[in-house]
Write a protein that holds these residues in place. Structure first.
Motif: not given
Ligand SMILES: Cc1ncc(C[n+]2csc(CCOP(=O)(O)OP(=O)(O)O)c2C)c(N)n1
Ligand SMILES: Cc1ncc(C[n+]2csc(CCOP(=O)(O)OP(=O)(O)O)c2C)c(N)n1
Ligand SMILES: [Mg+2]
Ligand SMILES: [Mg+2]
Lengths: 341, 326, 341, 326
Positions: A142, A169, A171-172, A241
């Motif tokens: 991101d 992707e 995944n923050s 995440r």
């Protein structure tokens, strides 16, 4: 276009998970230096993205590349040897985890710079377009969208209408869970990440990284569109995440993943239990397959046993590989003329 | 065949596009704002329009895309325009293209050519006058070509586009476009990485590259005519590889060295050459080495100010007399 | 907020036009080296953008800065001296046309790099926000949006919610009129330039650069919004490129602008005549004022005479200024400690 | 007071934020991934949270914004993180910040500090191990600080944040975080631009900077103990300004020079120092100058490969013996 059976999809996801678990274990034993990033929790994306790819297609990945390489068919032993800096690693120990690449599988160069790979991907897609065959998938995180490099690359891709799928992707870590000293997570002031490529006239989608089945459909369709010559596409895959990746050095909070977690058992830490329940693409897919009657638990156990064994062998191979001779440090800096394709 | 630097460039590009279908261009402003030089590019633009990708003002993206295209099997020439704009592209040139072959353990090669129209050009001022060759010299994995005349403009570009297997920064210079030479296209090229002794002499060695080559030759001619001094002029031709041996051999003969360099004085090309002499040529030196370079000052706009900082034939000559103790 | 009378607006636009005509004439006599860019056809924008600014506000401009400086109150004599590389130029001859700056008027540093000034503007706006006073207007061309620097800067501005107005002057040459060897014009694959800042949650507008009156209203309103603390704004001002700026070195195809062109007379070249009729903000505004009865032709003639005289004096001043002494080349590279504010 | 390099850094930042309300930070990852060093930053993060602007991964934008903030009257410290990422920011650092004072004819000053956590750090590999100080040395208008110990970590940062009037690149080094020193905060600082003779000696001069300072000192100690050689160690402290005089004076005394430098060998800091000796110190030199620097190779990941390229105390010692003809 090749399509995965549920058993294949599970095996492929599981190989990534087990590989990363081995990584974490080796790291906790200080078997390799430097920072590294694992792919646990994002397995469905790599598997779905690589499934529709053909020989001659190219992928570009990042520091978080292990899953992408495995899904593309890389040998876990040679990967692990590279991560340990050994002579039999794919790059002879020169790249380590950060720059793992396997040219023969269409993974020619891995950049560990945020946003760094998007321009490369656009250029390779330009080569595909001129040649009239092949396509490129570019994996990024991101944060890539915070870099001018990514913006310029997407602009070029749209202008040149080249066959590249930008796969971001996300995944923050949600703001409320962020801790001081962690890598900042998505600080882009956009409503949706996809609004940026959208503004550059790239068709965009958003997908759920926890739904392996739907992802498979979505990424196959997008790959077909890109391959069909209709220009670039952008997809944001939203992942939650994995709690084990919150600390700067990844941990296995409750040990390796257990098949039972897909069913009645629960990992013994609340955050991990919640993640396993709602967001783990592996647990969710396995549970779904069994619920739908597609697969039985016994078959799953057999797959898992095979995968574990494979990864243990990979570790043994890697540990048995010698360190490169110091003289290897001096090259190859330059390719010999004629060596280029 | 007599050609100018600009014609040599254009001809090399045209021949390369014709010879190898993998050669292509991203952008085509090779000749900058020089209308006469632009004329030389017309055959390329007419005959190979479909081999040129249109380039927005996105130097970073373009440099990376060219690198990626090279990875994908093409042999791109990417126009990074005025030399100063390579800083926009630095992350891709310095930290992607240059490293890929090594990082991949030799799996992947990157035959890309970055074209950079560098140098003090008259009125370019602080932001449009850069010469990045010395900075790029800190980047293992890059080949850095710096032709000082029409023959090398032609031959080095051909080599980059048709033979090189590695990322190459081609340092062009707008003030050289009109320089001409008689060349025999059939003759073999002095290998890349070999400096050229373009004038033999006995009293001192003048090491030059890019724009300082014709100026060093002019200074050498004046030294001969006006001062009876016999100067040897060495044209480095490439900054990486750097041919220290030819320099050392020349200085072993003459005992004196002046380096004429359009980089800023500190940390420039002249510094590396002088350092090599301090390491490997000390016993040859009969007098201190002299750097004639651009002072450590941004380039000003006004003509007399820019002239004050320019490495002119006159300043080279004056430096030579100092080295000779006159 | 200060507001311009029609006479003031016309005088301000006319000063820019007459200044640039002098530039073109001096250049055609080879009175200065290097490339340069004139602002003819965009005068309404600079005037409207600078009108609402207060002391302490800052503007950042580009290589095409003459109009912005004049509208902000710079002295044409010292500007012209700088363009000619003379000692009495604002920067002592060090900047020339490319980097003309006048710190005392809030024009602290002018970048001639495409997109280069946007990050600077955001930082100065951050300083304004922390200080609690002042705002920044950043002028850029359409090509700026092709640069990652502009994208990153807009992202930061939105994230930090700083008081900056991004003013993008789109003078792009339409594709069908582009000639080989010209600077490429807007090659951004966006439907509207403003879609990019829009994707970063910056409120955007599009305005007509030929309509001086409407521009005045629009830019005053946007400046008030920015000053009011509601974060950055982006406005694309669409101008139609003045035919005299199509060649690499600008020309005056039919000589200096004539007041009569606003009325019954026509410039003697078709492209210029069409441009004058449809797109010249000066001719259109003048015509409108006379039609509305706001101003009479006599008054306009008087304004023009004053302006012409001012610009002739500016040229004389500049030509009379000596070249700087060669020793001036050596500094000032560094400010002395304590000299910083 | 005994402090580590990391503590010195954090303390300087804390004191500067307290002393001058114009001081502010953009990003705060000063200590990289080192948890122990990160602890030292906690007082800054606790006491001055509102003086720290959040930083996305946009090095170019951040560097430019910091420059613009300095123009606007602040004194920003911007975290450009790992040294390699300065290439993302190059266009703003090199072609905006550095030029503004000069281009404006002195109208505008830019007291901005770019923090760069540079160097070979163990497993950083090719893309995360850069040391850009020599490249930046080609940029007039930049001050380049390269502390080699805790005292300078503290004092040079304080100077940059509170006194400097110009753009400054602060070259930090993760491998120095644990180095400690006894300092007297009240004592005056050796002026910026002055090199420090941190060990006196008679037989040869070792010129060092940043990470090579402790290694040069270790080599000097071993030379003394094991070989009876008395080495003088000069810590450059800043790369720009570069204190050639102190180096020349030392070499005039010892007659021999080794330069220990973590840049790549060609066009590195060592090159500039060696060149200065070839120009201004030739008559002092009793033996060729020796550069002990990183070979011209991208930095590999694997520990034994990285070690092979590292400028270690052992390699400095071996170089010293060579210079001494032993
Ligand atoms: C140009 C650049 N800036 C900063 C970094 C340091 N860095 C490494 S990973 C990372 C976080 C990236 O986040 P994201 O893109 O979301 O990927 P993720 O690791 O979350 O998969 C950062 C900032 C870098 N590698 N490159
Ligand atoms: C980084 C950079 N790349 C390229 C250039 C060369 N250049 C100067 S002006 C210009 C055109 C810019 O177009 P635009 O932004 O639309 O402004 P306009 O001149 O049309 O007002 C270009 C490409 C530059 N100055 N800086
Ligand atoms: Mg992320
Ligand atoms: Mg334009």
């Amino acid at each position: 276009m090749p399509s995965l059976t549920p058993a294949e999809r599970i095996a492929s996801m599981l190989r990534i998970r087990r590989f990363e678990e081995q990584c974490i274990t080796l790291s906790s034993h200080k078997r390799f230096p430097g920072h590294y990033h694992v792919y646990i929790g994002q397995e469905a994306t790599a598997v779905a993205a690589c499934a529709p790819l053909l020989a001659g297609d190219v992928i570009y990945t990042t520091w978080r590349n292990h899953g992408h390489l495995l899904a593309r068919g890389a040998d876990p032993g040679r990967m692990m040897a590279e991560i340990l800096g050994r002579a039999h690693g794919y790059c002879g120990g020169r790249s380590g985890t950060l720059h793992l690449s396997v040219a023969a599988l269409g993974i020619p160069a891995t950049s560990a710079l945020v946003g760094g790979n998007l321009p490369l991907a656009v250029g390779t897609a330009l080569a595909c377009k001129r040649r009239g065959s092949g396509m490129v998938v570019n994996f990024c995180g991101d944060a890539a969208l915070e870099e001018g490099a990514a913006y310029e690359a997407m602009s070029l891709a749209s202008l040149w209408q080249v066959p590249v799928l930008f796969l971001c992707e996300n995944n923050s870590i949600p703001p409320e869970l962020r801790k001081r000293g962690q890598f900042t997570s998505s600080t882009l002031p956009a409503k949706r990440l996809a609004d940026v490529p959208g503004s550059l006239c790239i068709p965009t989608e958003t997908a759920d990284g926890a739904d392996a089945g739907a992802l498979g459909e979505c990424l196959s369709r997008l790959a077909a569109e890109v391959r069909g010559g209709s220009g670039p596409r952008f997809v944001e895959v939203r992942c939650t995440r994995w709690p084990g990746s919150f600390p700067l050095w990844p941990e296995l909070p409750c040990g390796p993943w257990q098949l039972d977690w897909a069913f009645e058992a629960k990992p013994g830490r609340e955050d991990l239990a919640a993640w396993n329940e709602q967001s783990d693409p592996l647990s969710l897919y396995v549970r779904g397959c069994v619920a739908a009657g597609t697969l039985e638990r016994g078959a799953l156990q057999a797959i898992d046993a095979r995968v574990r064994e494979e990864m243990e062998r990979a570790v043994q191979f890697a540990l048995a590989s010698p360190f490169p001779d110091a003289s290897e440090a001096y090259g190859p800096v330059f390719a010999q003329a004629g060596q280029a394709r | 065949m007599k050609i100018t630097f600009a014609e040599g460039l254009a001809r090399a590009i045209h021949e390369s596009l014709a010879a190898d279908s993998r050669v292509m261009m991203i952008g085509s402003g090779i000749m900058g704002l020089n209308p006469a030089a632009q004329k030389a590019m017309e055959p390329v633009l007419n005959d190979f329009a479909e081999r040129i990708s249109v380039a927005p003002i996105s130097e970073l993206g373009l440099a990376g895309a060219a690198t990626g295209a090279a990875i994908g099997g093409l042999r791109p020439l990417v126009d990074l325009s005025t030399g100063s704009f390579i800083f926009q592209a630095f992350a891709q040139v310095v930290n992607e293209a240059a490293n890929i072959h090594y990082m991949s353990g030799g799996q992947t090669s990157v035959p890309v050519t970055f074209y950079s129209l560098a140098g003090m050009r008259g009125g370019g001022a602080a932001q449009h006058s850069h010469r990045a060759q010395a900075m790029l010299g800190q980047v293992p994995g890059l080949q850095i070509l710096a032709p000082g005349g029409a023959e090398d403009a032609y031959r080095l570009m051909k080599w980059a586009l048709q033979e090189s297997a590695n990322p190459t920064v081609y340092i062009s210079h707008g003030m050289l476009f009109g320089e001409s030479a008689d060349i025999d296209p059939g003759a073999p090229m002095l290998p890349v990485g070999r400096a050229r002794v373009c004038r033999e002499g006995a009293d001192l060695t003048i090491v030059a590259s890019s724009i300082t080559v014709p100026r060093a030759l002019a200074a050498a001619a004046a030294l001969d005519k006006e001062h009876g001094v016999s100067a040897e002029v060495v044209d480095l031709r490439s900054i990486a590889p750097l041919d220290r041996q030819t320099v050392l051999r020349s200085v072993a003969k003459t005992g004196r060295a002046l380096i004429a360099d359009e980089c800023h004085r500190s940390f420039g090309v002249a510094a590396e050459v002088a350092a090599s002499l301090a390491e490997e040529g000390l016993s040859s030196l009969k007098a201190p080495v002299c750097r004639v370079a651009v002072p450590d000052v941004p380039i000003p706009y006004s003509a007399p100010l820019e002239a004050e900082l320019t490495v002119s034939a006159e300043r080279i000559l004056a430096g030579a007399l100092r080295v000779l103790g006159r």
